[in-house]
Design a protein around this motif. Structure first.
Motif, short mmCIF file in Angstrom:
data_model
loop_
_atom_site.label_atom_id
_atom_site.label_comp_id
_atom_site.label_asym_id
_atom_site.label_seq_id
_atom_site.Cartn_x
_atom_site.Cartn_y
_atom_site.Cartn_z
N LYS A 45 0.82 -1.21 0.00
CA LYS A 45 0.00 0.00 0.00
C LYS A 45 0.86 1.27 0.00
O LYS A 45 0.45 2.29 -0.58
CB LYS A 45 -0.93 0.01 1.21
CG LYS A 45 -0.21 -0.02 2.55
CD LYS A 45 -1.16 0.02 3.71
CE LYS A 45 -0.48 -0.21 5.04
NZ LYS A 45 0.80 0.42 5.25
N ALA B 243 -2.69 3.62 5.82
CA ALA B 243 -3.72 2.59 5.62
C ALA B 243 -5.09 3.23 5.45
O ALA B 243 -5.91 2.78 4.64
CB ALA B 243 -3.73 1.62 6.80
N PHE C 178 -5.32 4.60 1.94
CA PHE C 178 -5.49 3.51 0.99
C PHE C 178 -6.90 2.92 1.05
O PHE C 178 -7.49 2.58 0.03
CB PHE C 178 -4.46 2.41 1.27
CG PHE C 178 -4.49 1.28 0.28
CD1 PHE C 178 -3.96 1.44 -0.99
CD2 PHE C 178 -5.07 0.07 0.61
CE1 PHE C 178 -4.00 0.40 -1.92
CE2 PHE C 178 -5.11 -0.98 -0.30
CZ PHE C 178 -4.57 -0.81 -1.56
N TYR D 256 -6.70 -0.92 -6.74
CA TYR D 256 -5.50 -1.65 -6.33
C TYR D 256 -5.75 -2.61 -5.18
O TYR D 256 -4.83 -3.32 -4.75
CB TYR D 256 -4.41 -0.64 -5.91
CG TYR D 256 -3.97 0.26 -7.04
CD1 TYR D 256 -3.11 -0.18 -8.04
CD2 TYR D 256 -4.44 1.57 -7.12
CE1 TYR D 256 -2.71 0.64 -9.08
CE2 TYR D 256 -4.06 2.40 -8.16
CZ TYR D 256 -3.20 1.94 -9.13
OH TYR D 256 -2.82 2.76 -10.16
N TRP D 257 -6.98 -2.67 -4.66
CA TRP D 257 -7.25 -3.56 -3.53
C TRP D 257 -6.90 -5.00 -3.86
O TRP D 257 -6.38 -5.73 -3.01
CB TRP D 257 -8.73 -3.47 -3.14
CG TRP D 257 -9.07 -2.27 -2.33
CD1 TRP D 257 -8.33 -1.13 -2.17
CD2 TRP D 257 -10.25 -2.09 -1.55
NE1 TRP D 257 -8.99 -0.24 -1.36
CE2 TRP D 257 -10.17 -0.81 -0.96
CE3 TRP D 257 -11.37 -2.87 -1.31
CZ2 TRP D 257 -11.18 -0.31 -0.14
CZ3 TRP D 257 -12.37 -2.37 -0.49
CH2 TRP D 257 -12.27 -1.10 0.10
N PHE E 21 -2.50 -5.26 -4.47
CA PHE E 21 -1.37 -5.03 -3.58
C PHE E 21 -1.16 -6.25 -2.66
O PHE E 21 -2.08 -6.97 -2.32
CB PHE E 21 -1.58 -3.75 -2.77
CG PHE E 21 -2.25 -3.92 -1.44
CD1 PHE E 21 -1.52 -3.84 -0.26
CD2 PHE E 21 -3.62 -4.16 -1.35
CE1 PHE E 21 -2.13 -4.01 0.97
CE2 PHE E 21 -4.24 -4.31 -0.12
CZ PHE E 21 -3.48 -4.25 1.05
N SER F 136 1.61 -7.35 0.80
CA SER F 136 2.67 -6.92 1.71
C SER F 136 3.23 -8.08 2.51
O SER F 136 3.74 -7.89 3.60
CB SER F 136 2.14 -5.84 2.66
OG SER F 136 1.79 -4.66 1.98
N LEU G 292 -6.23 -2.08 8.06
CA LEU G 292 -7.36 -1.86 7.16
C LEU G 292 -8.70 -2.03 7.87
O LEU G 292 -9.67 -1.33 7.57
CB LEU G 292 -7.25 -2.80 5.97
CG LEU G 292 -6.06 -2.57 5.04
CD1 LEU G 292 -6.01 -3.64 3.95
CD2 LEU G 292 -6.11 -1.18 4.41
#
Length: 394
Positions: free
Chosen positions: A122, A272, A275, A284-285, A288, A290, A314
């Motif tokens: 993110k 966060a 985003f 982009y959900w 992405f 991480s 989130l």
């Protein structure tokens, strides 16, 4: 990049990057040579030594000091995790003499061409979103630093991020020669704490210089300055030292580059929130990731501290169904096995902060309380019911 330890045969790492229109080999070498002193960290952890001699890159007095401080921070986690004497981090740096760089930082007027580091998570997406919102920025392309094995080429997700954003992407492919390093490893110590953000910084500065970008932008946030609560000779170990504002400032000043993060004023939890709530980032959900533990940069493992923190952050801003959509339909709050992870992230177990790129104890605690406030009639998830209130969630 070639390295020899204690007179042993050389081991090598390679970097491959396409630079259209750049044909001056000496200029390319000079631009990327300093990155070799970062790549050295991968080799050093196989055979630790107290002295580094840079035969390929002459260094000024200021840069010798920079690299001594860099290695002290870069090797601190390695020493702490493996129970080594803190003095292992005190590296003597020797090289041919070079004059101090008296050039002023490059400044340009008018419309800007910007290069942005693509990390896959993110932070880089929010950094690019904020950079492109500036009226002076005309172009914003990506740089992806690849850990060998064709990560970018084999990742449909990363390629879709680039396609969705509309920019181009330069890929810098490192091959660290892991097989040779493992064969030469002289101590039973676990390699850890590799300074990846620093490598991205040096690669990005070189690519930006050679391809004519006005700045290299990254997604490093304020939370990165928070260490892990372990001290070696009075100096705190920080897994994210090379994302902190202090290191960013020293690097940009010492190497006269336009390198910065538009996220440095923001905590990880605030990023966060951007985003999660910014409509322009909604595409982009599904793209992405991480997670560093899944073995596949297109997959969430759903078991590590990084997955737990991103999920928690989130959930502070979005409903359970929205965040489960990101995590392959899973509500990590209902996974009993992750209770120790959530507890550790919020500092509820009394242990040091995990050696991961995660937010502070206070951020995780605040996220837990915000997530509790979002719980409706559908019932309280396991983790939120089991964990005590965070300390002073204000």
């Amino acid at each position: 990049y070639a390295y020899s330890f204690l007179g042993a045969p050389e081991t090598t790492s390679t970097l491959t990057v396409r630079l259209p229109g750049v044909d001056d080999a000496a200029r390319v070498r000079d631009a990327f040579a300093p990155a070799g002193l970062v790549v050295l960290c991968w080799h050093w952890m196989a055979t630790p030594a107290g002295r580094v001699e840079s035969a390929a890159v002459p260094l000024s007095s200021g840069r010798r000091t920079f690299w001594r401080e860099f290695y002290r921070d870069a090797f601190a986690e390695f020493a702490a995790v493996n129970g080594l004497d803190p003095s292992v981090c005190d590296i003597e740096v020797d090289a041919g003499e070079a004059a101090e760089d008296a050039r002023p930082p490059t400044e340009t007027s008018g419309r800007k061409r910007v290069l942005c580091g693509l990390g896959g998570g993110k932070d880089s997406l929010v950094a690019r979103f904020l950079a492109t919102a500036q009226p002076a920025v005309e172009t914003c392309d990506w740089l992806y630093v690849d850990d060998g094995g064709g990560e970018f080429d084999h990742s449909k997700r990363l390629r879709e991020v680039v396609a969705t954003s509309g920019g181009d992407c330069v890929v810098a492919r490192h091959d660290f020669g892991y097989e040779a390093l493992d064969a030469r490893r002289s101590v039973g110590a676990k390699p850890c704490g590799h300074p990846w953000a620093a490598l991205v910084a040096f690669d990005g500065a070189a690519v930006a210089l050679l391809l004519g970008y006005d700045a290299f932008v990254v997604g490093n946030e304020r939370s990165a300055a928070d260490g892990n609560g372990i001290f070696l000779n009075g100096r705190e170990v920080n897994h994210q030292f090379d994302k902190a504002l202090g290191w960013e400032t020293r690097f940009a000043a010492q190497f006269r580059v336009a390198y910065f993060s538009p996220l440095q004023r923001l905590w990880d939890l605030q990023i966060a929130g951007i985003f999660a709530l910014e409509p322009a980032l909604r595409p982009y959900w599904s793209l992405f990731r991480s997670c560093n533990d899944s073995g596949d940069c297109d997959v969430w493992c759903g078991r590590c501290d990084k997955c737990a923190f991103v999920f928690l952050a989130l959930r502070a801003f979005r409903a359970a169904a929205d965040v489960a959509e990101i995590f392959d339909g899973k509500d990590l709050f209902d996974d009993e096995a992750l209770l120790p992870n959530f507890s550790a992230l919020a500092g509820l177990d009394g242990a040091p902060k995990p050696f991961e790129c995660v937010g502070t104890f206070d951020e995780a605690g605040l996220a837990l309380e915000l997530a509790r406030l979002r719980v409706g009639l559908e019932g309280v998830p396991y983790a939120l019911a089991a964990l005590p209130p965070a300390r002073d969630p204000r």
